[in-house]
Write a protein that holds these residues in place. Structure first.
Motif, PDB file in Angstrom:
ATOM      1  N   PRO A   1      -9.281 -33.030  64.979  1.00 44.05           N
ATOM      2  CA  PRO A   1      -9.722 -33.037  63.378  1.00 44.05           C
ATOM      3  C   PRO A   1      -8.628 -32.918  62.783  1.00 44.05           C
ATOM      4  N   GLY A   2      -8.845 -32.374  61.088  1.00 40.00           N
ATOM      5  CA  GLY A   2      -7.704 -32.738  60.132  1.00 40.00           C
ATOM      6  C   GLY A   2      -8.740 -32.943  59.363  1.00 40.00           C
ATOM      7  N   GLY A   3      -8.188 -33.355  57.383  1.00 45.25           N
ATOM      8  CA  GLY A   3      -8.410 -33.561  56.467  1.00 45.25           C
ATOM      9  C   GLY A   3      -7.044 -34.208  55.921  1.00 45.25           C
TER      10      GLY A   3
ATOM     11  N   THR B   1       1.119 -29.078  50.353  1.00 46.87           N
ATOM     12  CA  THR B   1       1.850 -29.107  51.911  1.00 46.87           C
ATOM     13  C   THR B   1       0.927 -29.250  52.932  1.00 46.87           C
ATOM     14  N   VAL B   2       1.672 -30.017  53.558  1.00 48.86           N
ATOM     15  CA  VAL B   2       0.990 -30.823  54.954  1.00 48.86           C
ATOM     16  C   VAL B   2       0.090 -29.539  56.061  1.00 48.86           C
ATOM     17  N   PHE B   3       1.434 -28.464  56.059  1.00 50.13           N
ATOM     18  CA  PHE B   3       1.212 -27.173  56.438  1.00 50.13           C
ATOM     19  C   PHE B   3      -0.430 -26.200  56.170  1.00 50.13           C
ATOM     20  N   THR B   4      -0.098 -26.346  54.781  1.00 43.64           N
ATOM     21  CA  THR B   4      -1.340 -25.927  54.204  1.00 43.64           C
ATOM     22  C   THR B   4      -2.683 -25.961  54.117  1.00 43.64           C
ATOM     23  N   ALA B   5      -2.640 -27.722  54.418  1.00 41.54           N
ATOM     24  CA  ALA B   5      -3.680 -28.440  54.249  1.00 41.54           C
ATOM     25  C   ALA B   5      -4.200 -28.519  55.702  1.00 41.54           C
ATOM     26  N   LEU B   6      -3.234 -28.564  56.383  1.00 43.24           N
ATOM     27  CA  LEU B   6      -3.773 -28.542  57.824  1.00 43.24           C
ATOM     28  C   LEU B   6      -4.359 -27.094  58.621  1.00 43.24           C
ATOM     29  N   LYS B   7      -3.686 -25.970  58.005  1.00 45.49           N
ATOM     30  CA  LYS B   7      -4.132 -24.916  58.137  1.00 45.49           C
ATOM     31  C   LYS B   7      -6.131 -24.637  57.409  1.00 45.49           C
ATOM     32  N   ARG B   8      -6.048 -24.654  56.470  1.00 41.85           N
ATOM     33  CA  ARG B   8      -6.958 -24.814  55.363  1.00 41.85           C
ATOM     34  C   ARG B   8      -8.041 -25.961  56.323  1.00 41.85           C
ATOM     35  N   GLU B   9      -7.714 -26.874  56.223  1.00 37.17           N
ATOM     36  CA  GLU B   9      -8.784 -27.614  57.070  1.00 37.17           C
ATOM     37  C   GLU B   9      -9.263 -27.582  58.699  1.00 37.17           C
ATOM     38  N   LEU B  10      -8.202 -26.751  59.733  1.00 39.25           N
ATOM     39  CA  LEU B  10      -8.397 -26.313  60.947  1.00 39.25           C
ATOM     40  C   LEU B  10      -9.317 -25.497  60.654  1.00 39.25           C
TER      41      LEU B  10
ATOM     42  N   GLU C   1     -11.608 -24.587  57.961  1.00 43.17           N
ATOM     43  CA  GLU C   1     -13.225 -24.944  57.695  1.00 43.17           C
ATOM     44  C   GLU C   1     -13.830 -25.815  58.745  1.00 43.17           C
ATOM     45  N   GLU C   2     -12.944 -26.518  59.836  1.00 47.54           N
ATOM     46  CA  GLU C   2     -13.301 -27.422  60.767  1.00 47.54           C
ATOM     47  C   GLU C   2     -13.750 -26.813  61.790  1.00 47.54           C
ATOM     48  N   VAL C   3     -12.675 -26.308  62.360  1.00 50.93           N
ATOM     49  CA  VAL C   3     -12.864 -25.622  63.857  1.00 50.93           C
ATOM     50  C   VAL C   3     -12.410 -24.017  63.345  1.00 50.93           C
ATOM     51  N   ASN C   4     -12.975 -23.148  62.699  1.00 50.19           N
ATOM     52  CA  ASN C   4     -12.687 -22.217  63.126  1.00 50.19           C
ATOM     53  C   ASN C   4     -11.065 -21.244  64.063  1.00 50.19           C
ATOM     54  N   ILE C   5      -9.947 -21.743  63.611  1.00 46.92           N
ATOM     55  CA  ILE C   5      -8.909 -21.863  63.256  1.00 46.92           C
ATOM     56  C   ILE C   5      -8.385 -21.128  62.560  1.00 46.92           C
ATOM     57  N   ASP C   6      -7.158 -19.907  62.996  1.00 51.68           N
ATOM     58  CA  ASP C   6      -6.720 -20.087  62.072  1.00 51.68           C
ATOM     59  C   ASP C   6      -4.930 -20.578  62.900  1.00 51.68           C
ATOM     60  N   VAL C   7      -4.536 -21.260  62.036  1.00 55.43           N
ATOM     61  CA  VAL C   7      -2.794 -22.042  62.870  1.00 55.43           C
ATOM     62  C   VAL C   7      -1.778 -20.816  62.701  1.00 55.43           C
ATOM     63  N   LEU C   8      -1.140 -20.659  62.894  1.00 53.26           N
ATOM     64  CA  LEU C   8       0.243 -19.510  63.216  1.00 53.26           C
ATOM     65  C   LEU C   8       1.174 -20.691  63.056  1.00 53.26           C
ATOM     66  N   GLY C   9       1.536 -21.710  63.702  1.00 48.20           N
ATOM     67  CA  GLY C   9       2.810 -22.566  63.797  1.00 48.20           C
ATOM     68  C   GLY C   9       2.152 -24.017  64.343  1.00 48.20           C
ATOM     69  N   SER C  10       3.038 -24.762  63.990  1.00 48.26           N
ATOM     70  CA  SER C  10       2.354 -26.240  64.471  1.00 48.26           C
ATOM     71  C   SER C  10       4.259 -27.227  64.523  1.00 48.26           C
ATOM     72  N   ARG C  11       3.842 -28.612  65.297  1.00 52.70           N
ATOM     73  CA  ARG C  11       5.139 -28.927  64.639  1.00 52.70           C
ATOM     74  C   ARG C  11       4.555 -30.653  64.523  1.00 52.70           C
ATOM     75  N   GLU C  12       5.463 -30.942  64.037  1.00 49.79           N
ATOM     76  CA  GLU C  12       5.605 -32.659  63.419  1.00 49.79           C
ATOM     77  C   GLU C  12       5.752 -33.430  64.856  1.00 49.79           C
ATOM     78  N   LEU C  13       4.264 -34.306  65.401  1.00 50.01           N
ATOM     79  CA  LEU C  13       4.671 -35.065  66.445  1.00 50.01           C
ATOM     80  C   LEU C  13       4.854 -36.657  65.459  1.00 50.01           C
ATOM     81  N   GLN C  14       4.312 -36.431  64.398  1.00 45.90           N
ATOM     82  CA  GLN C  14       5.066 -38.310  63.646  1.00 45.90           C
ATOM     83  C   GLN C  14       3.488 -38.819  62.883  1.00 45.90           C
ATOM     84  N   ILE C  15       4.249 -39.736  62.350  1.00 50.95           N
ATOM     85  CA  ILE C  15       3.122 -40.183  60.993  1.00 50.95           C
ATOM     86  C   ILE C  15       2.808 -41.621  61.118  1.00 50.95           C
TER      87      ILE C  15
END
Length: 132
Positions: free
Chosen positions: A37-39, A46-55, A57-71
């Motif tokens: 999921p994402g968008g 920012t990427v993190f703001t977009a990630l929080k918003r998309e997840l 909207e799409e899958v009902n979770i509140d992102v509390l933290g993440s780490r970049e895996l790759q681009i």
């Protein structure tokens, strides 16, 4: 003329050895395939703001933290995407599809049993590498 590159925040939602995936609607680009999921990252986000918003909207979770895996940059012919992939293993809420999409938790070792867009294969390969 060069194609516009669409920046996409992608969340690899992980708990233990399982990853949450969802199936794209047939009407969408790469429809009928499974995805992480994402968008789109909107202007000024920012990427993190977009990630929080998309997840949320799409899958009902509140992102509390993440780490970049790759681009990953990928040209599908009709569009170019730049996937900024984050591992999301700190979140609140229960992941579920909010857009009438099929969703499920799958073992990392089973990801190759699902059809994903071509750009996502590098994510699957990286997850397998991280496990070994």
């Amino acid at each position: 003329m060069s194609k516009k590159v669409i920046e996409v925040a992608v969340g690899v939602i992980k708990t233990g050895s399982k990853i949450f995936i969802s199936k794209r609607h047939e009407s969408q680009h790469q429809g009928g395939l499974w995805e992480f999921p994402g968008g789109k990252v909107e202007v000024g986000e920012t990427v993190f703001t977009a990630l929080k918003r998309e997840l949320k909207e799409e899958v009902n979770i509140d992102v509390l933290g993440s780490r970049e895996l790759q681009i990953i940059e990928h040209d599908y012919g009709d569009k170019c995407v730049r996937l900024i992939v984050h591992i999301v293993d700190k979140f609140a809420g229960e992941a579920k599809g909010l857009e009438a999409q099929l969703c499920q938790w799958v073992e990392i070792t089973s990801l190759n049993n699902y059809a994903f867009p071509a750009a996502n294969q590098a994510i699957i390969d990286k997850l397998h590498t991280e496990m070994s």
